[in-house]
Design a protein around this motif. Sequence first.
Motif, PDB file in Angstrom:
ATOM      1  N   MET A  63      68.628 -18.805  68.030  1.00  0.00           N
ATOM      2  CA  MET A  63      68.971 -19.641  67.214  1.00  0.00           C
ATOM      3  C   MET A  63      67.946 -19.843  66.076  1.00  0.00           C
ATOM      4  N   ASP A  64      66.548 -19.937  66.540  1.00  0.00           N
ATOM      5  CA  ASP A  64      65.830 -19.982  65.435  1.00  0.00           C
ATOM      6  C   ASP A  64      65.775 -19.116  64.299  1.00  0.00           C
ATOM      7  N   ASP A  65      66.121 -17.947  64.851  1.00  0.00           N
ATOM      8  CA  ASP A  65      66.301 -16.986  63.765  1.00  0.00           C
ATOM      9  C   ASP A  65      67.814 -17.439  62.763  1.00  0.00           C
ATOM     10  N   LEU A  66      68.616 -17.744  63.387  1.00  0.00           N
ATOM     11  CA  LEU A  66      69.801 -18.298  62.668  1.00  0.00           C
ATOM     12  C   LEU A  66      69.226 -19.280  61.731  1.00  0.00           C
ATOM     13  N   ALA A  67      68.694 -20.392  62.152  1.00  0.00           N
ATOM     14  CA  ALA A  67      68.044 -21.537  61.362  1.00  0.00           C
ATOM     15  C   ALA A  67      67.397 -21.037  60.200  1.00  0.00           C
ATOM     16  N   ASP A  68      66.472 -20.036  60.357  1.00  0.00           N
ATOM     17  CA  ASP A  68      65.629 -19.422  59.400  1.00  0.00           C
ATOM     18  C   ASP A  68      66.667 -18.723  58.089  1.00  0.00           C
ATOM     19  N   LEU A  69      67.428 -18.014  58.812  1.00  0.00           N
ATOM     20  CA  LEU A  69      68.191 -17.174  57.853  1.00  0.00           C
ATOM     21  C   LEU A  69      69.036 -18.188  56.965  1.00  0.00           C
ATOM     22  N   THR A  70      69.614 -19.295  57.600  1.00  0.00           N
ATOM     23  CA  THR A  70      70.167 -20.184  56.835  1.00  0.00           C
ATOM     24  C   THR A  70      69.275 -20.873  55.843  1.00  0.00           C
ATOM     25  N   ALA A  71      68.024 -21.154  56.145  1.00  0.00           N
ATOM     26  CA  ALA A  71      67.005 -21.723  55.127  1.00  0.00           C
ATOM     27  C   ALA A  71      67.007 -20.663  53.838  1.00  0.00           C
ATOM     28  N   PHE A  72      66.642 -19.346  54.225  1.00  0.00           N
ATOM     29  CA  PHE A  72      66.505 -18.239  53.380  1.00  0.00           C
ATOM     30  C   PHE A  72      67.793 -18.202  52.258  1.00  0.00           C
TER      31      PHE A  72
END
Length: 314
Positions: free
Chosen positions: A1-10
């Motif tokens: 989920m952290d990866d998903l949040a960071d991808l969304t931010a990018f």
Amino acid sequence: MDDLADLTAFLAVAREGGFRSAARAAGTSASRMGDAVRRLEERLGVRLLHRTTRSVTPTDAGARLLERISPALGEVRAALDVVNDYRDRPAGRLKLNVPTVASRLVLPRIVPPFLAKYPEICVEIVAEERRVDVVAEGFDAGIRYDESLEKDMVAVPIGPRIQRYAAAASPAYLARRGRPSHPRELLEHDCLGWRLSNGPLHSWEMERDGETIHVEPRGQLITSIGGATEFAVEAAVAGCGIIYLFEEWLRPSIDRGELVPVLQPWWLSFSGPFLYYPGRRYLPTPLRAFVDFIKTTAPSTRPRTRRGDASKRR
């Protein structure tokens, strides 16, 4: 989920072209958006964004990543949105890309009652004149006129089905320069020209009894359609020349006597705008609610799918 949040931010930073604007859109801080992108770059071992004091743009690696994750994150959002079907009332965000004229003349009659009916839906409207890829730029749907719709989009009529361009000038201008009786006489008048963004000057198309005439407006004032349209109307009221614009935009000034209609038999009629969106199998709940709402308020609407290329009239 952290990866998903960071991808969304990018994805948000790349689309908005900056950390602050992305943070405003996401309802968070620029520093948090920056931390998310740095974490992602560290994990991947490659720089994803070029950062300067004036702009943020994707690197080659970032651009390739954007191409792949945009549709993937869209599918993730759609999957999570399925839960909305089990709520008592639909919720979520609906993001629309619309021309300025739609935000001025169409949406004020539709959005307020829609928000009243669905208090847990947030509608975000971006009004601009450039043509955008609504999918690539993160919009749920757009509003455009028939000639400007992309192919393979589902289109639902929204707002008035027939609109007109109207020509008008102030009483003072007509007293000073006279009243044209034929479109060709506009060449002897000061006309308030307009263009879309940096495009060519928009020619005035007029029609009567099957005869169509195109007039290239001449005058001292040219404005960009959209943000400067209200200024153009005020300039016409002040006597700067003849204006040719959407009738609904000029109607208040005409009704107040600030502008006088001219060449009425030649006013061009055209079909009204459409809400358009990708013809995918599953629609986000807020978009589905909006589509159902405009169908209910306009019973004659029927969605259709565009197959051919479109011209660029508006």
